[in-house]
Design a protein around this motif. Structure first.
Motif, PDB file in Angstrom:
ATOM      1  N   LEU A  41      27.909 -24.620 -13.164  1.00 19.97           N
ATOM      2  CA  LEU A  41      26.784 -24.112 -12.129  1.00 19.97           C
ATOM      3  C   LEU A  41      27.016 -22.614 -12.298  1.00 19.97           C
ATOM      4  CD1 LEU A  41      26.893 -25.993  -8.611  1.00 19.97           C
ATOM      5  CD2 LEU A  41      24.860 -25.455 -10.194  1.00 19.97           C
ATOM      6  N   ALA A  42      28.251 -22.023 -12.269  1.00 17.02           N
ATOM      7  CA  ALA A  42      28.388 -20.668 -12.528  1.00 17.02           C
ATOM      8  C   ALA A  42      28.175 -20.136 -13.702  1.00 17.02           C
ATOM      9  CB  ALA A  42      29.999 -20.250 -12.074  1.00 17.02           C
ATOM     10  N   GLY A  43      28.362 -20.860 -14.924  1.00 17.01           N
ATOM     11  CA  GLY A  43      28.130 -20.724 -15.985  1.00 17.01           C
ATOM     12  C   GLY A  43      26.792 -21.054 -16.761  1.00 17.01           C
ATOM     13  N   SER A  48      21.265 -27.393 -11.528  1.00 19.29           N
ATOM     14  CA  SER A  48      21.313 -27.459 -10.021  1.00 19.29           C
ATOM     15  C   SER A  48      22.455 -28.687  -9.824  1.00 19.29           C
ATOM     16  CB  SER A  48      20.339 -28.255  -9.409  1.00 19.29           C
ATOM     17  OG  SER A  48      19.724 -29.267 -10.023  1.00 19.29           O
ATOM     18  N   ALA A  49      22.873 -28.813  -8.798  1.00 21.94           N
ATOM     19  CA  ALA A  49      23.738 -29.961  -8.306  1.00 21.94           C
ATOM     20  C   ALA A  49      23.346 -30.525  -6.850  1.00 21.94           C
ATOM     21  CB  ALA A  49      25.393 -29.438  -8.382  1.00 21.94           C
ATOM     22  N   THR A  50      24.025 -31.694  -6.551  1.00 17.50           N
ATOM     23  CA  THR A  50      23.953 -32.030  -5.392  1.00 17.50           C
ATOM     24  C   THR A  50      25.107 -32.932  -4.699  1.00 17.50           C
ATOM     25  OG1 THR A  50      22.835 -34.071  -6.454  1.00 17.50           O
ATOM     26  CG2 THR A  50      21.372 -32.696  -5.438  1.00 17.50           C
ATOM     27  N   VAL A  51      25.422 -32.484  -3.464  1.00 16.74           N
ATOM     28  CA  VAL A  51      26.681 -32.733  -2.775  1.00 16.74           C
ATOM     29  C   VAL A  51      26.687 -34.014  -2.242  1.00 16.74           C
ATOM     30  CG1 VAL A  51      28.452 -32.093  -1.224  1.00 16.74           C
ATOM     31  CG2 VAL A  51      26.926 -30.382  -2.691  1.00 16.74           C
ATOM     32  N   MET A  52      27.666 -34.814  -2.324  1.00 19.08           N
ATOM     33  CA  MET A  52      28.097 -35.851  -1.653  1.00 19.08           C
ATOM     34  C   MET A  52      28.657 -35.653  -0.377  1.00 19.08           C
ATOM     35  SD  MET A  52      28.972 -38.752  -4.595  1.00 19.08           S
ATOM     36  CE  MET A  52      28.955 -40.137  -3.751  1.00 19.08           C
ATOM     37  N   VAL A  53      27.960 -35.336   0.799  1.00 16.22           N
ATOM     38  CA  VAL A  53      28.573 -34.835   1.940  1.00 16.22           C
ATOM     39  C   VAL A  53      29.573 -35.733   2.626  1.00 16.22           C
ATOM     40  CG1 VAL A  53      28.040 -33.899   4.275  1.00 16.22           C
ATOM     41  CG2 VAL A  53      26.728 -33.332   2.438  1.00 16.22           C
ATOM     42  N   PRO A  54      29.560 -36.930   2.720  1.00 17.53           N
ATOM     43  CA  PRO A  54      30.631 -37.843   3.374  1.00 17.53           C
ATOM     44  C   PRO A  54      31.824 -38.062   2.415  1.00 17.53           C
ATOM     45  CG  PRO A  54      28.423 -39.199   3.266  1.00 17.53           C
ATOM     46  CD  PRO A  54      28.324 -37.883   2.330  1.00 17.53           C
ATOM     47  N   CYS A  55      31.947 -37.479   1.125  1.00 12.96           N
ATOM     48  CA  CYS A  55      33.082 -37.817   0.661  1.00 12.96           C
ATOM     49  C   CYS A  55      34.159 -36.430   0.771  1.00 12.96           C
ATOM     50  CB  CYS A  55      32.781 -37.333  -0.905  1.00 12.96           C
ATOM     51  SG  CYS A  55      31.915 -38.696  -1.506  1.00 12.96           S
ATOM     52  N   LEU A  71      22.618 -19.948  -6.332  1.00 15.40           N
ATOM     53  CA  LEU A  71      22.768 -21.288  -7.267  1.00 15.40           C
ATOM     54  C   LEU A  71      21.997 -22.407  -6.468  1.00 15.40           C
ATOM     55  CD1 LEU A  71      26.418 -21.210  -8.315  1.00 15.40           C
ATOM     56  CD2 LEU A  71      24.550 -20.308  -9.702  1.00 15.40           C
ATOM     57  N   ASP A  72      21.346 -23.324  -7.244  1.00 18.99           N
ATOM     58  CA  ASP A  72      20.630 -24.452  -6.693  1.00 18.99           C
ATOM     59  C   ASP A  72      21.423 -25.499  -6.338  1.00 18.99           C
ATOM     60  OD1 ASP A  72      18.570 -22.628  -7.215  1.00 18.99           O
ATOM     61  OD2 ASP A  72      17.209 -24.259  -8.200  1.00 18.99           O
ATOM     62  N   VAL A  73      21.752 -26.014  -5.209  1.00 19.67           N
ATOM     63  CA  VAL A  73      22.571 -26.961  -4.575  1.00 19.67           C
ATOM     64  C   VAL A  73      21.948 -27.665  -3.703  1.00 19.67           C
ATOM     65  CG1 VAL A  73      24.774 -27.508  -3.454  1.00 19.67           C
ATOM     66  CG2 VAL A  73      24.734 -25.736  -5.262  1.00 19.67           C
ATOM     67  N   GLY A  74      21.513 -28.944  -3.665  1.00 21.03           N
ATOM     68  CA  GLY A  74      21.055 -29.873  -2.889  1.00 21.03           C
ATOM     69  C   GLY A  74      21.960 -30.970  -2.295  1.00 21.03           C
ATOM     70  N   VAL A  75      21.425 -31.912  -1.521  1.00 15.60           N
ATOM     71  CA  VAL A  75      22.182 -32.708  -0.801  1.00 15.60           C
ATOM     72  C   VAL A  75      22.080 -34.166  -1.561  1.00 15.60           C
ATOM     73  CG1 VAL A  75      22.715 -34.177   1.151  1.00 15.60           C
ATOM     74  CG2 VAL A  75      22.249 -31.767   1.334  1.00 15.60           C
ATOM     75  N   HIS A  76      23.002 -34.866  -2.011  1.00 16.33           N
ATOM     76  CA  HIS A  76      22.969 -36.195  -2.697  1.00 16.33           C
ATOM     77  C   HIS A  76      22.971 -37.295  -1.574  1.00 16.33           C
ATOM     78  CE1 HIS A  76      22.934 -38.297  -6.305  1.00 16.33           C
ATOM     79  NE2 HIS A  76      24.184 -39.029  -6.021  1.00 16.33           N
ATOM     80  N   LEU A  77      21.965 -37.834  -0.878  1.00 12.62           N
ATOM     81  CA  LEU A  77      22.231 -38.506   0.138  1.00 12.62           C
ATOM     82  C   LEU A  77      22.649 -39.856  -0.173  1.00 12.62           C
ATOM     83  CD1 LEU A  77      18.405 -38.110   1.512  1.00 12.62           C
ATOM     84  CD2 LEU A  77      20.424 -36.987   2.301  1.00 12.62           C
ATOM     85  N   ARG A 294      14.073 -24.354 -18.891  1.00  9.73           N
ATOM     86  CA  ARG A 294      14.857 -24.920 -17.693  1.00  9.73           C
ATOM     87  C   ARG A 294      14.671 -24.241 -16.566  1.00  9.73           C
ATOM     88  NH1 ARG A 294      20.980 -24.543 -19.671  1.00  9.73           N
ATOM     89  NH2 ARG A 294      21.266 -25.138 -17.544  1.00  9.73           N
ATOM     90  N   ILE A 295      14.249 -25.152 -15.483  1.00 10.55           N
ATOM     91  CA  ILE A 295      14.285 -24.475 -14.001  1.00 10.55           C
ATOM     92  C   ILE A 295      15.060 -25.247 -13.324  1.00 10.55           C
ATOM     93  CG2 ILE A 295      11.657 -24.181 -14.916  1.00 10.55           C
ATOM     94  CD1 ILE A 295      11.031 -26.725 -13.024  1.00 10.55           C
ATOM     95  N   GLY A 296      14.929 -24.621 -11.885  1.00 11.86           N
ATOM     96  CA  GLY A 296      15.684 -25.382 -10.804  1.00 11.86           C
ATOM     97  C   GLY A 296      15.009 -25.776  -9.924  1.00 11.86           C
ATOM     98  N   TRP A 297      15.529 -26.388  -8.787  1.00 15.96           N
ATOM     99  CA  TRP A 297      14.863 -27.019  -7.538  1.00 15.96           C
ATOM    100  C   TRP A 297      14.329 -26.159  -6.630  1.00 15.96           C
ATOM    101  CZ3 TRP A 297      12.831 -31.836  -6.917  1.00 15.96           C
ATOM    102  CH2 TRP A 297      13.114 -33.054  -7.673  1.00 15.96           C
TER     103      TRP A 297
END
Length: 309
Positions: A41-43, A48-55, A71-77, A294-297
């Protein structure tokens, strides 16, 4: 190939643009995922990336995302927990239809589709998004771990609570309009047509297509196990095949070390290969040679929120 939607036009992209979103799934699953994804992400290796919040390692991922609102970060339901040695539970507790006999999310999508109550799904996915927002993350989008809300196994989906959540928070959702490039399946396409119409009715932006490459390392454990070079060449072939419109290509980059191999049952090497190929000069050159945009969410989120005003 079917003509794309007007999404690229509405995003202000040139006519015929072949836009891609390189998304890293499973951010927060483990430290191995976080190490690789933070670097990418930083580089600029992923869009984008999506976070697994329960982990267990989601606090590290959420803290990074909160510190980098650019940075584009979403939630990986999450509604499933697929590994045998490392598992996770719902944020809404164990007194729910979302757990197996051991109190964890079930290992497979079919169990979710058969047993989950829609109200429980709605409460859980809302809790996961709220946890990310409470951590200070400027959430850009939503997607879904293992496709557990799509109804791909039994036909019973949970898209309504997802669309309601996405519309309420002004977030796009990873749902493809078409099956272009992954085989023709009229029944599945009909299912997608209905889902896309529902997303449109809720005002939720979705993409033209969703691509990846094999989750597992081909022929893993055999003498002719797939090599890194074969993975890379297959990924470059995928990039070259991207048609006009907006295509998300998702991967699961992680650092292939002891922690990852203790957590997953297979494909640790493949996760390491995916982290490596996103920095590979040959891959970057293929993106440039093909003229991929290349685009982001965030662009889709801004479009959706602008339309809602």
């Amino acid at each position: 190939m079917t003509a794309p939607s007007d999404l690229a036009d509405r995003l202000g992209l040139p006519p015929g643009a072949r836009a891609i979103i390189l998304n890293a799934d499973d951010f927060g699953m483990c430290h191995a995922a976080n190490t690789a994804i933070v670097d990418l992400l930083a580089g600029g290796g992923v869009d984008s990336a999506t976070v697994m919040v329960p982990c267990s390692w989601s606090p590290e991922a959420l803290a990074f995302a909160a510190s980098r609102a650019d940075l584009d970060v979403g939630v990986h339901l999450v509604l499933t927990s697929e590994w045998s040695r490392y598992r996770w539970r719902p944020l809404t507790g164990s007194a729910t239809s979302l757990v197996d006999d051991s109190g964890f999310f079930p290992a497979d999508v079919a169990a979710v589709e058969r047993n989950a109550h829609e109200d429980d799904v709605a409460a859980e996915i809302s809790a996961q998004l709220q946890a990310a927002l409470d951590a200070g993350v400027d959430v850009t989008h939503l997607d879904n771990h293992m496709g557990s809300v799509y109804g791909l196994i039994t036909g019973r989906d949970f898209l309504r609570p997802v669309f309601e959540l996405a519309a309420r928070h002004g977030l796009p959702f990873r749902l493809p309009r078409r099956m272009d490039g992954v085989g023709e399946d009229p029944a599945l396409q009909a299912q997608l047509d209905g889902a896309a119409a529902a997303a449109d009715a809720f005002g939720v932006e979705i993409i033209d297509r969703l691509w990846s490459h094999p989750f597992e390392l081909l022929r893993e454990g055999s003498p002719d196990e797939e090599t890194y070079e074969q993975v890379r060449d297959g990924f470059i072939a995928l990039l070259r095949a991207v048609p006009a419109g907006v295509t998300e290509i998702y991967l699961h980059p992680m650092v292939d070390e002891e922690e990852l191999r203790a957590a997953v049952d297979f494909s640790a090497a493949k996760r390491g290969y995916e982290a490596r190929l996103l920095r590979d000069p040959a891959v970057l050159q293929a993106v440039a040679d093909e003229g991929l945009v290349r685009i982001g969410w965030r662009a889709l989120r801004d479009l959706q929120r602008g339309a809602a005003q």
